[in-house]
Scaffold this motif. Structure first.
Motif, PDB file in Angstrom:
ATOM      1  N   PRO A  30       0.813  -1.230   0.000  1.00  0.00           N
ATOM      2  CA  PRO A  30       0.000   0.000   0.000  1.00  0.00           C
ATOM      3  C   PRO A  30       0.837   1.266   0.000  1.00  0.00           C
ATOM      4  O   PRO A  30       0.439   2.280  -0.597  1.00  0.00           O
ATOM      5  CB  PRO A  30      -0.829  -0.122   1.287  1.00  0.00           C
ATOM      6  N   LEU A  31       2.016   1.249   0.634  1.00  0.00           N
ATOM      7  CA  LEU A  31       2.886   2.428   0.614  1.00  0.00           C
ATOM      8  C   LEU A  31       3.379   2.706  -0.798  1.00  0.00           C
ATOM      9  O   LEU A  31       3.417   3.873  -1.237  1.00  0.00           O
ATOM     10  CB  LEU A  31       4.067   2.214   1.559  1.00  0.00           C
ATOM     11  N   GLN A  32       3.744   1.656  -1.527  1.00  0.00           N
ATOM     12  CA  GLN A  32       4.183   1.848  -2.907  1.00  0.00           C
ATOM     13  C   GLN A  32       3.062   2.437  -3.762  1.00  0.00           C
ATOM     14  O   GLN A  32       3.291   3.345  -4.573  1.00  0.00           O
ATOM     15  CB  GLN A  32       4.655   0.514  -3.486  1.00  0.00           C
ATOM     16  N   VAL A  33       1.848   1.931  -3.584  1.00  0.00           N
ATOM     17  CA  VAL A  33       0.723   2.449  -4.362  1.00  0.00           C
ATOM     18  C   VAL A  33       0.466   3.914  -4.017  1.00  0.00           C
ATOM     19  O   VAL A  33       0.218   4.752  -4.909  1.00  0.00           O
ATOM     20  CB  VAL A  33      -0.537   1.593  -4.115  1.00  0.00           C
ATOM     21  N   VAL A  34       0.521   4.276  -2.732  1.00  0.00           N
ATOM     22  CA  VAL A  34       0.279   5.655  -2.322  1.00  0.00           C
ATOM     23  C   VAL A  34       1.334   6.580  -2.916  1.00  0.00           C
ATOM     24  O   VAL A  34       1.014   7.654  -3.484  1.00  0.00           O
ATOM     25  CB  VAL A  34       0.277   5.758  -0.781  1.00  0.00           C
ATOM     26  N   VAL A  35       2.599   6.206  -2.814  1.00  0.00           N
ATOM     27  CA  VAL A  35       3.674   7.079  -3.316  1.00  0.00           C
ATOM     28  C   VAL A  35       3.593   7.242  -4.828  1.00  0.00           C
ATOM     29  O   VAL A  35       3.662   8.365  -5.359  1.00  0.00           O
ATOM     30  CB  VAL A  35       5.044   6.515  -2.890  1.00  0.00           C
ATOM     31  N   LEU A  36       3.418   6.145  -5.550  1.00  0.00           N
ATOM     32  CA  LEU A  36       3.364   6.233  -7.009  1.00  0.00           C
ATOM     33  C   LEU A  36       2.133   7.013  -7.476  1.00  0.00           C
ATOM     34  O   LEU A  36       2.221   7.836  -8.410  1.00  0.00           O
ATOM     35  CB  LEU A  36       3.352   4.830  -7.607  1.00  0.00           C
ATOM     36  N   THR A  37       0.985   6.773  -6.825  1.00  0.00           N
ATOM     37  CA  THR A  37      -0.228   7.497  -7.216  1.00  0.00           C
ATOM     38  C   THR A  37      -0.097   8.983  -6.903  1.00  0.00           C
ATOM     39  O   THR A  37      -0.540   9.834  -7.693  1.00  0.00           O
ATOM     40  CB  THR A  37      -1.448   6.910  -6.483  1.00  0.00           C
ATOM     41  N   ALA A  38       0.505   9.327  -5.765  1.00  0.00           N
ATOM     42  CA  ALA A  38       0.694  10.733  -5.419  1.00  0.00           C
ATOM     43  C   ALA A  38       1.618  11.424  -6.415  1.00  0.00           C
ATOM     44  O   ALA A  38       1.368  12.573  -6.814  1.00  0.00           O
ATOM     45  CB  ALA A  38       1.252  10.843  -4.001  1.00  0.00           C
ATOM     46  N   LEU A  39       2.671  10.724  -6.833  1.00  0.00           N
ATOM     47  CA  LEU A  39       3.577  11.310  -7.836  1.00  0.00           C
ATOM     48  C   LEU A  39       2.858  11.526  -9.158  1.00  0.00           C
ATOM     49  O   LEU A  39       3.013  12.590  -9.794  1.00  0.00           O
ATOM     50  CB  LEU A  39       4.786  10.394  -8.025  1.00  0.00           C
TER      51      LEU A  39
END
Length: 335
Positions: A30-39
């Motif tokens: 979930p952290l990877q998804v949050v960071v990539l989506t935010a970028l």
């Protein structure tokens, strides 16, 4: 993200007694998804590509929805890791099994409440990304009182179970792992949620009951106030039964029974009838499972011993005719 995972792995290796760092590693996805989506959400407007520029509004809303959902997923994972780590540390240091079961029940329900609250907030945030929902927000708030009354009446049973679940968790009425008797069924509490409670019976069946049952009706909790138990075994015997010898045999049987905890044992005649006496054996064990084993062992061994050595003590049905009975009027013995 790779650096954060490496730091968590090293910290977990250095502090193996603290399970938090290992549990936090479950948050990688979930952290990877949050960071990539935010970028992507912050930079997609700078992409000079025709399909992206033609669908800027839809793409932005989609990325916002994914970001909200991934953030809620991450928050739930972090909260679960913190709660499970706290419970594991408490269970490792606590010596009272009853208190451990109580904390486990409370932790499980707290975790479910947090998940439900985060889910509701995430869904509300997703809906508010649509302009139509933001426009309707004012009218929804204005009619919230009426809607709340209608919903409360319609969901009275559900809300009752919800508050009953919280009452069970923090009122210490019943805990996960407790041995209970409900509606004549003996079993172990396997799961407690905000709306229902599951009891696993001795034959591996699952009884699913609304939690409001446990706040409105009486039930037996054999684990309440300690897990040690006292059990009884009843024998219906002939009046000539050797009670004194039975006491000695009971002591011999219990000495050979590993499930007996050695606290107490007794045997006494508790009742009589015209044809039998009632002999009660009292035994103890450390928990509900062992008391069942002790009772079955005593019953089997004592009946077998009586059959082999004192068969006259077992109850009999007398089918012989009493010759002293006066004859009836027709000259034959009475019936």
């Amino acid at each position: 993200m790779w650096l954060a995972d490496r730091l968590l792995r090293q910290t977990d290796a250095r502090h193996s007694e603290t399970p938090l760092w290992g549990l936090l590693r479950r948050c990688r996805l979930p952290l990877q998804v949050v960071v990539l989506t935010a970028l992507l959400r912050g930079t997609y407007l700078q992409i000079k590509w025709g399909p992206v520029q033609d669908h800027e509004a839809g793409l932005g809303r989609t990325l916002s929805l994914v970001l909200i959902g991934a953030s809620a997923w991450l928050v739930v994972r972090i909260a679960t890791a913190v709660v499970e780590a706290s419970y594991a540390r408490y269970a490792a240091s606590a010596h009272d099994a009853a208190r451990v079961r109580r904390v486990r029940t409370q932790v499980t329900l707290i975790q479910r409440v947090v998940t439900a609250v985060v889910g509701v907030v995430a869904v509300a945030a997703m809906l508010l990304t649509f302009p139509a929902m933001r426009t309707a927000g004012t009218s929804l708030l204005a009619s919230a009182g009426i809607i709340g009354i209608v919903a409360g009446v319609a969901a009275q049973s559900t809300l009752g179970n919800l508050f009953a679940g919280l009452q069970i968790a923090f009122g210490d009425m019943v805990r996960i792992g407790d041995t209970v008797v409900v509606d004549g069924e003996w079993g172990t509490v396997e799961e407690i949620t905000l709306t229902f409670l599951a009891v696993r019976t001795w034959d591996e069946r699952r009884l699913t009951m609304p939690v409001s049952y446990f706040t409105s009706k009486p039930f037996e909790n054999w684990s309440r106030g300690g897990v040690q138990m006292t059990g009884t075994v009843f024998f219906h015997l002939d009046h000539s039964a050797p009670v004194a010898l039975m006491r000695e045999k009971l002591a011999d049987v219990l000495r050979e029974c590993p499930a007996w905890d050695g606290r107490e044992s007794a045997l006494a005649v508790t009742d009589t009838t015209p044809s039998t006496i009632v002999v009660r054996a009292t035994v103890t064990a450390k928990d509900a499972g062992d008391i069942w084993t002790v009772r079955c062992t005593v019953r089997e061994e004592m009946v077998a011993w009586l059959h082999d050595h004192h068969p006259y003590a077992l109850p009999r049905i007398n089918m012989e005719r009493d010759e002293s009975e006066p004859p009836s009027r027709n000259g034959h013995p009475g019936h």
